[in-house]
Design a protein around this motif. Sequence first.
Motif, PDB file in Angstrom:
ATOM      1  N   GLN A  76       0.808  -1.215   0.000  1.00 36.14           N
ATOM      2  CA  GLN A  76       0.000   0.000   0.000  1.00 36.14           C
ATOM      3  C   GLN A  76       0.847   1.274   0.000  1.00 36.14           C
ATOM      4  N   GLY A  77       2.007   1.241  -0.649  1.00 36.13           N
ATOM      5  CA  GLY A  77       2.815   2.448  -0.808  1.00 36.13           C
ATOM      6  C   GLY A  77       3.343   3.029   0.480  1.00 36.13           C
ATOM      7  N   GLY A  78       3.697   2.212   1.449  1.00 41.46           N
ATOM      8  CA  GLY A  78       4.196   2.690   2.738  1.00 41.46           C
ATOM      9  C   GLY A  78       5.673   3.024   2.750  1.00 41.46           C
ATOM     10  N   GLY A  79       6.277   3.221   1.597  1.00 43.88           N
ATOM     11  CA  GLY A  79       7.700   3.544   1.540  1.00 43.88           C
ATOM     12  C   GLY A  79       8.544   2.298   1.345  1.00 43.88           C
ATOM     13  N   LEU A  80       9.851   2.469   1.438  1.00 49.11           N
ATOM     14  CA  LEU A  80      10.772   1.366   1.231  1.00 49.11           C
ATOM     15  C   LEU A  80      11.075   0.646   2.536  1.00 49.11           C
ATOM     16  N   VAL A  81      11.413  -0.632   2.412  1.00 44.52           N
ATOM     17  CA  VAL A  81      11.879  -1.421   3.544  1.00 44.52           C
ATOM     18  C   VAL A  81      13.147  -2.148   3.105  1.00 44.52           C
ATOM     19  N   THR A  82      14.125  -2.171   3.997  1.00 44.73           N
ATOM     20  CA  THR A  82      15.367  -2.910   3.750  1.00 44.73           C
ATOM     21  C   THR A  82      15.521  -3.928   4.862  1.00 44.73           C
ATOM     22  N   HIS A  83      15.334  -5.190   4.520  1.00 43.68           N
ATOM     23  CA  HIS A  83      15.447  -6.291   5.479  1.00 43.68           C
ATOM     24  C   HIS A  83      16.147  -7.468   4.819  1.00 43.68           C
ATOM     25  N   ARG A  84      16.464  -8.474   5.631  1.00 42.90           N
ATOM     26  CA  ARG A  84      17.116  -9.674   5.126  1.00 42.90           C
ATOM     27  C   ARG A  84      16.067 -10.625   4.551  1.00 42.90           C
ATOM     28  N   LEU A  85      16.385 -11.248   3.423  1.00 39.84           N
ATOM     29  CA  LEU A  85      15.496 -12.209   2.780  1.00 39.84           C
ATOM     30  C   LEU A  85      15.563 -13.534   3.536  1.00 39.84           C
ATOM     31  N   VAL A  86      14.400 -13.963   4.071  1.00 38.86           N
ATOM     32  CA  VAL A  86      14.306 -15.181   4.868  1.00 38.86           C
ATOM     33  C   VAL A  86      13.813 -16.347   4.018  1.00 38.86           C
ATOM     34  N   ALA A  87      12.851 -16.088   3.146  1.00 43.87           N
ATOM     35  CA  ALA A  87      12.294 -17.136   2.284  1.00 43.87           C
ATOM     36  C   ALA A  87      11.763 -16.492   1.017  1.00 43.87           C
ATOM     37  N   SER A  88      11.783 -17.266  -0.069  1.00 46.04           N
ATOM     38  CA  SER A  88      11.316 -16.761  -1.347  1.00 46.04           C
ATOM     39  C   SER A  88      10.751 -17.916  -2.161  1.00 46.04           C
ATOM     40  N   GLU A  89       9.566 -17.682  -2.739  1.00 50.15           N
ATOM     41  CA  GLU A  89       8.997 -18.695  -3.623  1.00 50.15           C
ATOM     42  C   GLU A  89       8.235 -18.018  -4.749  1.00 50.15           C
ATOM     43  N   GLN A  90       8.277 -18.670  -5.909  1.00 48.09           N
ATOM     44  CA  GLN A  90       7.595 -18.108  -7.062  1.00 48.09           C
ATOM     45  C   GLN A  90       6.100 -18.282  -6.899  1.00 48.09           C
ATOM     46  N   ASP A  91       5.368 -17.198  -7.222  1.00 55.38           N
ATOM     47  CA  ASP A  91       3.911 -17.190  -7.103  1.00 55.38           C
ATOM     48  C   ASP A  91       3.358 -16.610  -8.398  1.00 55.38           C
ATOM     49  N   GLY A  92       3.251 -17.452  -9.423  1.00 54.21           N
ATOM     50  CA  GLY A  92       2.824 -16.983 -10.738  1.00 54.21           C
ATOM     51  C   GLY A  92       3.935 -16.173 -11.368  1.00 54.21           C
ATOM     52  N   ALA A  93       3.608 -14.977 -11.855  1.00 58.70           N
ATOM     53  CA  ALA A  93       4.610 -14.108 -12.487  1.00 58.70           C
ATOM     54  C   ALA A  93       5.449 -13.366 -11.450  1.00 58.70           C
ATOM     55  N   LEU A  94       5.000 -13.339 -10.196  1.00 57.74           N
ATOM     56  CA  LEU A  94       5.702 -12.620  -9.129  1.00 57.74           C
ATOM     57  C   LEU A  94       6.384 -13.604  -8.180  1.00 57.74           C
ATOM     58  N   TRP A  95       7.147 -13.056  -7.268  1.00 59.44           N
ATOM     59  CA  TRP A  95       7.772 -13.845  -6.211  1.00 59.44           C
ATOM     60  C   TRP A  95       7.204 -13.375  -4.882  1.00 59.44           C
ATOM     61  N   SER A  96       6.949 -14.304  -3.992  1.00 58.97           N
ATOM     62  CA  SER A  96       6.480 -13.988  -2.649  1.00 58.97           C
ATOM     63  C   SER A  96       7.685 -14.106  -1.717  1.00 58.97           C
ATOM     64  N   MET A  97       8.055 -12.993  -1.104  1.00 51.13           N
ATOM     65  CA  MET A  97       9.262 -12.960  -0.279  1.00 51.13           C
ATOM     66  C   MET A  97       8.919 -12.653   1.168  1.00 51.13           C
ATOM     67  N   THR A  98       9.553 -13.390   2.053  1.00 49.81           N
ATOM     68  CA  THR A  98       9.439 -13.155   3.487  1.00 49.81           C
ATOM     69  C   THR A  98      10.719 -12.468   3.933  1.00 49.81           C
ATOM     70  N   LEU A  99      10.564 -11.327   4.596  1.00 51.70           N
ATOM     71  CA  LEU A  99      11.712 -10.538   5.045  1.00 51.70           C
ATOM     72  C   LEU A  99      11.684 -10.388   6.561  1.00 51.70           C
ATOM     73  N   ARG A 100      12.866 -10.134   7.118  1.00 48.60           N
ATOM     74  CA  ARG A 100      12.968  -9.865   8.557  1.00 48.60           C
ATOM     75  C   ARG A 100      14.171  -8.959   8.800  1.00 48.60           C
ATOM     76  N   GLY A 101      13.959  -7.938   9.609  1.00 50.88           N
ATOM     77  CA  GLY A 101      15.069  -7.095  10.032  1.00 50.88           C
ATOM     78  C   GLY A 101      15.934  -7.850  11.022  1.00 50.88           C
ATOM     79  N   ASP A 102      17.240  -7.657  10.967  1.00 57.44           N
ATOM     80  CA  ASP A 102      18.153  -8.358  11.882  1.00 57.44           C
ATOM     81  C   ASP A 102      17.829  -8.080  13.348  1.00 57.44           C
ATOM     82  N   ALA A 103      17.338  -6.894  13.650  1.00 58.14           N
ATOM     83  CA  ALA A 103      17.024  -6.536  15.030  1.00 58.14           C
ATOM     84  C   ALA A 103      15.622  -6.978  15.449  1.00 58.14           C
ATOM     85  N   ASN A 104      14.850  -7.523  14.529  1.00 63.26           N
ATOM     86  CA  ASN A 104      13.475  -7.937  14.827  1.00 63.26           C
ATOM     87  C   ASN A 104      13.438  -9.406  15.244  1.00 63.26           C
TER      88      ASN A 104
END
Length: 170
Positions: A76-104
């Motif tokens: 929803q256009g909440g700006g940028l996020v920079t986190h570590r990639l935890v998991a990634s899987e292809q979901d049709g034409a896009l990729w679904s990525m799970t991210l986590r900040g190192d401090a989280n």
Amino acid sequence: MPALRLLRSAYLTGAAIIGAACILGFAATQLFGVQALVVVSGSMEPAIPVGSLLLTREVPAAEASVGDVVTTERPQGGGLVTHRLVASEQDGALWSMTLRGDANRADDPWPYRVDSVGVALAWVPWFGRMAWVFRTPLGIAGIALVVSSFVLAWFLPPGDPPRLGRRRAS
């Protein structure tokens, strides 16, 4: 005054080095697609401190690997996020990525559906703070003052300063 000449020379050499660094930085962003970002939150500390200048390069989501530090848009256009990639899987034409900040303690609450991400190439602590200051009116005025002093130093003759108020005895 040899000291004044030495100071002028050092000042102009410093200006030339700063100018060359700016030109090289700009060329790198254009040639290699590098984007500079300022880190504004502590979610990636201690690896990437607040105020760091983060250099990223846009890649297709398929090229990002688990463990990479990536930058993408929040939902929803909440700006940028920079986190570590935890998991990634292809979901049709896009990729679904799970991210986590190192401090989280937990993963981000939603998956990011993307076709590309910015992969972090490097980060430089404190340089982001300087870049942030240069975007303010006071920072812009400071840059103008420094540039003006470089131009003045360039055009002043390197000889001795004029002697005012002294008369020769006859």
